[in-house]
Design a protein around this motif. Structure first.
Motif, PDB file in Angstrom:
ATOM      1  N   LEU A  54       0.835  -1.255  -0.144  1.00 28.85           N
ATOM      2  CA  LEU A  54       0.060   0.045  -0.110  1.00 28.85           C
ATOM      3  C   LEU A  54       0.776   1.220   0.104  1.00 28.85           C
ATOM      4  CD1 LEU A  54      -2.728  -1.084   2.462  1.00 28.85           C
ATOM      5  CD2 LEU A  54      -2.824  -1.111  -0.100  1.00 28.85           C
ATOM      6  N   ARG A  55       1.907   0.993   0.576  1.00 26.67           N
ATOM      7  CA  ARG A  55       2.966   2.415   0.632  1.00 26.67           C
ATOM      8  C   ARG A  55       3.226   2.771  -0.646  1.00 26.67           C
ATOM      9  NH1 ARG A  55       5.531  -0.434   5.318  1.00 26.67           N
ATOM     10  NH2 ARG A  55       4.750   0.334   7.031  1.00 26.67           N
ATOM     11  N   LYS A  56       2.940   2.157  -1.674  1.00 19.33           N
ATOM     12  CA  LYS A  56       3.399   2.713  -3.011  1.00 19.33           C
ATOM     13  C   LYS A  56       2.199   3.955  -3.556  1.00 19.33           C
ATOM     14  CE  LYS A  56       3.461   0.650  -7.862  1.00 19.33           C
ATOM     15  NZ  LYS A  56       3.052  -0.428  -8.818  1.00 19.33           N
ATOM     16  N   GLY A  57       1.245   3.652  -2.722  1.00 21.95           N
ATOM     17  CA  GLY A  57       0.387   4.513  -3.021  1.00 21.95           C
ATOM     18  C   GLY A  57       0.537   6.042  -2.648  1.00 21.95           C
ATOM     19  N   GLU A  58       1.701   6.294  -1.654  1.00 21.87           N
ATOM     20  CA  GLU A  58       1.791   7.500  -1.171  1.00 21.87           C
ATOM     21  C   GLU A  58       2.534   8.279  -2.323  1.00 21.87           C
ATOM     22  OE1 GLU A  58       2.584   6.985   3.639  1.00 21.87           O
ATOM     23  OE2 GLU A  58       4.081   5.965   2.413  1.00 21.87           O
ATOM     24  N   THR A  59       3.227   7.867  -3.255  1.00 21.18           N
ATOM     25  CA  THR A  59       3.847   8.351  -4.512  1.00 21.18           C
ATOM     26  C   THR A  59       3.275   7.962  -5.750  1.00 21.18           C
ATOM     27  OG1 THR A  59       5.452   6.616  -4.425  1.00 21.18           O
ATOM     28  CG2 THR A  59       6.000   8.424  -2.961  1.00 21.18           C
ATOM     29  N   ASP A  60       2.596   7.166  -5.786  1.00 16.13           N
ATOM     30  CA  ASP A  60       1.673   6.829  -7.240  1.00 16.13           C
ATOM     31  C   ASP A  60       0.281   6.982  -7.090  1.00 16.13           C
ATOM     32  OD1 ASP A  60       0.864   5.752  -9.590  1.00 16.13           O
ATOM     33  OD2 ASP A  60       2.300   3.873  -9.271  1.00 16.13           O
ATOM     34  N   PRO A  61      -0.108   8.236  -7.906  1.00 13.56           N
ATOM     35  CA  PRO A  61      -1.412   8.485  -7.713  1.00 13.56           C
ATOM     36  C   PRO A  61      -2.484   7.416  -8.342  1.00 13.56           C
ATOM     37  CG  PRO A  61      -0.273  10.536  -8.406  1.00 13.56           C
ATOM     38  CD  PRO A  61       0.765   9.319  -8.367  1.00 13.56           C
ATOM     39  N   LEU A  62      -1.960   6.715  -9.556  1.00 13.41           N
ATOM     40  CA  LEU A  62      -2.472   5.624 -10.086  1.00 13.41           C
ATOM     41  C   LEU A  62      -2.900   4.674  -9.260  1.00 13.41           C
ATOM     42  CD1 LEU A  62      -4.097   4.552 -12.473  1.00 13.41           C
ATOM     43  CD2 LEU A  62      -2.052   4.014 -13.253  1.00 13.41           C
ATOM     44  N   PHE A  63      -1.889   4.165  -8.578  1.00  7.18           N
ATOM     45  CA  PHE A  63      -2.086   3.168  -7.561  1.00  7.18           C
ATOM     46  C   PHE A  63      -3.106   3.416  -6.383  1.00  7.18           C
ATOM     47  CE2 PHE A  63      -0.730   0.260  -4.216  1.00  7.18           C
ATOM     48  CZ  PHE A  63      -0.609  -0.855  -4.575  1.00  7.18           C
ATOM     49  N   ARG A  64      -2.769   4.740  -6.086  1.00  8.83           N
ATOM     50  CA  ARG A  64      -3.715   5.149  -4.684  1.00  8.83           C
ATOM     51  C   ARG A  64      -5.258   5.191  -5.401  1.00  8.83           C
ATOM     52  NH1 ARG A  64      -1.255   9.643  -3.814  1.00  8.83           N
ATOM     53  NH2 ARG A  64      -2.514  10.932  -5.076  1.00  8.83           N
ATOM     54  N   SER A  65      -5.394   5.587  -6.405  1.00  8.62           N
ATOM     55  CA  SER A  65      -6.687   5.541  -6.873  1.00  8.62           C
ATOM     56  C   SER A  65      -7.291   4.184  -7.149  1.00  8.62           C
ATOM     57  CB  SER A  65      -6.728   6.267  -8.327  1.00  8.62           C
ATOM     58  OG  SER A  65      -8.064   6.203  -9.069  1.00  8.62           O
ATOM     59  N   LEU A  66      -6.594   3.200  -7.556  1.00  9.49           N
ATOM     60  CA  LEU A  66      -6.919   1.800  -7.523  1.00  9.49           C
ATOM     61  C   LEU A  66      -7.327   1.248  -6.137  1.00  9.49           C
ATOM     62  CD1 LEU A  66      -4.326   0.173 -10.080  1.00  9.49           C
ATOM     63  CD2 LEU A  66      -6.748   0.581 -10.445  1.00  9.49           C
ATOM     64  N   VAL A  67      -6.363   1.685  -5.045  1.00 18.24           N
ATOM     65  CA  VAL A  67      -6.903   1.289  -3.691  1.00 18.24           C
ATOM     66  C   VAL A  67      -8.260   1.757  -3.236  1.00 18.24           C
ATOM     67  CG1 VAL A  67      -6.007   1.524  -1.341  1.00 18.24           C
ATOM     68  CG2 VAL A  67      -4.134   1.116  -3.246  1.00 18.24           C
ATOM     69  N   PHE A  68      -8.204   3.210  -3.340  1.00 20.72           N
ATOM     70  CA  PHE A  68      -9.594   3.743  -3.210  1.00 20.72           C
ATOM     71  C   PHE A  68     -10.756   3.288  -3.860  1.00 20.72           C
ATOM     72  CE2 PHE A  68      -7.157   7.733  -1.601  1.00 20.72           C
ATOM     73  CZ  PHE A  68      -6.777   7.057  -0.842  1.00 20.72           C
ATOM     74  N   ARG A  69     -10.526   2.881  -4.974  1.00 25.05           N
ATOM     75  CA  ARG A  69     -11.417   2.075  -5.720  1.00 25.05           C
ATOM     76  C   ARG A  69     -11.916   0.996  -5.289  1.00 25.05           C
ATOM     77  NH1 ARG A  69     -12.940   4.126 -11.091  1.00 25.05           N
ATOM     78  NH2 ARG A  69     -13.141   2.007 -12.038  1.00 25.05           N
ATOM     79  N   ALA A  70     -10.911   0.240  -4.712  1.00 30.30           N
ATOM     80  CA  ALA A  70     -10.995  -1.277  -4.045  1.00 30.30           C
ATOM     81  C   ALA A  70     -11.923  -0.906  -2.752  1.00 30.30           C
ATOM     82  CB  ALA A  70      -9.888  -1.913  -3.899  1.00 30.30           C
TER      83      ALA A  70
END
Length: 393
Positions: A358-374
């Motif tokens: 999940l820490r990848k989402g701190e610097t990767d907006p696309l990954f963070r968006s995927l986490v929030f979509r999940a």
């Protein structure tokens, strides 16, 4: 003779009655409480649920309650902070969290406007049978009398302790017991413009802004935590501190406005979805721990699924049987994967490997968006790849 009797007038039942009544079916909607009536709830409606309210033409009424749009999400865990805009889905630019006395009343009244016969203050006490087929219900009336009604189909939408499920003997297909105890109350004076989620060692929490300037703060603890009336507030504040020290500081600056509610009856299960003359929808048929706050969104989605399967089949026994089987199969197919994920969250022990992903989402907006979509339950092929990535790590 009704086409369908729906037992339970809150989210799942009122939505089912609304959609079937709009298709021209004769519906009786029975609710034990007198509306408006509150109930324990995480309140939060994820984006797919908000989009359904828009498509059903009741979203404007929900927004008129004053619940703010929750268009940002933050998730805090040890060494982790994900924060950003909530993903859009259909007509939803974020989540909403109306109080249940408002939301449930809006849906029930919409069902009544669509032609459903809505009766609150009525408790179902028994079923009518024709052989081994359910053919109606017996119920008490607000004045203390009794009545009965017949129908081609009885829908149990009466919660995790469903009377309909008990009376028909609906077996559990799967039962994973309880994993948490939840403590809820409402606060004023808390800052925040969106949904706040917190995860710490042995505790989880959610901060959910609702109407009237209040914020619901829910704290969840392991099921074996000794929580009594005498120590509930201490357990609540200690749990908030374990979930996140920042949350504890936030509460210290706010004011508790309502009494503290505790809920220990949080089982995780699937029941058999249907039988001859009956079907279960919402928490009556499938309940999971509220850590993911998916109860309302799931109820709306299952109501839409059931109404869509029944559509033109209510009056034909053979077609109705096929439709109910289709509903049951689709329910289990769609809700089993998020059920598994929710069980993992409800154990309140995120692994370091999972947090590292999940820490990848701190610097990767696309990954963070995927986490929030999940988190929102938004279907997406990319989310499946995200799940596979987490499994690899």
């Amino acid at each position: 003779m009704y086409d369908v009797i729906v037992v339970g007038g809150r989210c799942a039942g009122a939505a089912t009655a609304l959609l079937l009544a709009r298709r021209g079916h004769r519906i009786l909607l029975l609710e034990r409480a007198r509306f408006p009536s509150d109930t324990l709830s995480t309140l939060y409606i994820h984006q797919p649920g908000v989009d359904r309210l828009a498509r059903w033409r009741v979203l404007d009424e929900v927004r008129a309650t004053g619940c703010p749009p929750l268009e940002r999400i933050s998730f805090r865990a040890p060494g982790l902070l994900l924060t950003g805009p909530a993903p859009a889905w259909g007509a939803a630019t974020g989540g909403l969290a109306p109080r249940r006395y408002a939301l449930d009343t809006i849906l029930a009244r919409a069902a009544a406007r669509a032609g459903a016969d809505f009766r609150d203050g009525c408790s179902v006490t028994g079923l009518l049978w024709e052989g081994d087929t359910v053919a109606g219900v017996r119920y008490t009336t607000p004045g203390g009398g009794t009545d009965q009604a017949r129908a081609r189909l009885v829908v149990g939408a009466d919660g995790r302790n469903s009377t309909v499920a008990r009376l028909v003997g609906a077996p559990y297909l799967r039962h994973d017991g309880r994993l948490t105890v939840a403590l809820y109350t409402y606060w004023s004076g808390l800052s925040g413009d969106g949904l706040g989620l917190y995860s710490g060692p042995g505790a989880g929490a959610a901060l959910v802004p609702t109407q009237d300037g209040l914020t619901l703060v829910n704290v969840q603890l392991p099921r074996d935590t000794p929580v009594t009336r005498g120590n509930a507030r201490h357990a609540y504040l200690a749990g908030a501190l374990r979930a996140c020290p920042d949350l504890a500081e936030l509460l210290a600056a706010g004011r508790q406005e309502e009494r503290l509610f505790r809920c220990t009856d949080l089982p995780n299960f699937f029941r058999r979805a249907y039988g001859s003359g009956w079907v279960l929808v919402g928490d009556a048929g499938h309940h999971k721990d509220p850590c993911g706050a998916h109860g309302i969104s799931d109820a709306l989605a299952q109501a839409e699924l059931l109404a869509g399967c029944l559509a033109e089949t209510v009056g034909d026994p053979s077609l109705r049987e096929k439709a109910l089987r289709q509903y049951a199969e689709e329910r289990d197919r769609r809700w089993t994967p998020p059920y598994e994920s929710n069980l993992a969250y409800a154990r309140l022990s995120p692994t370091e490997n999972h947090l590292e992903v999940l820490r990848k989402g701190e610097t990767d907006p696309l990954f963070r968006s995927l986490v929030f979509r999940a988190l929102a339950g938004i279907p997406d092929e990319d989310l499946r790849s995200l799940g596979r990535q987490a499994e690899v790590h």
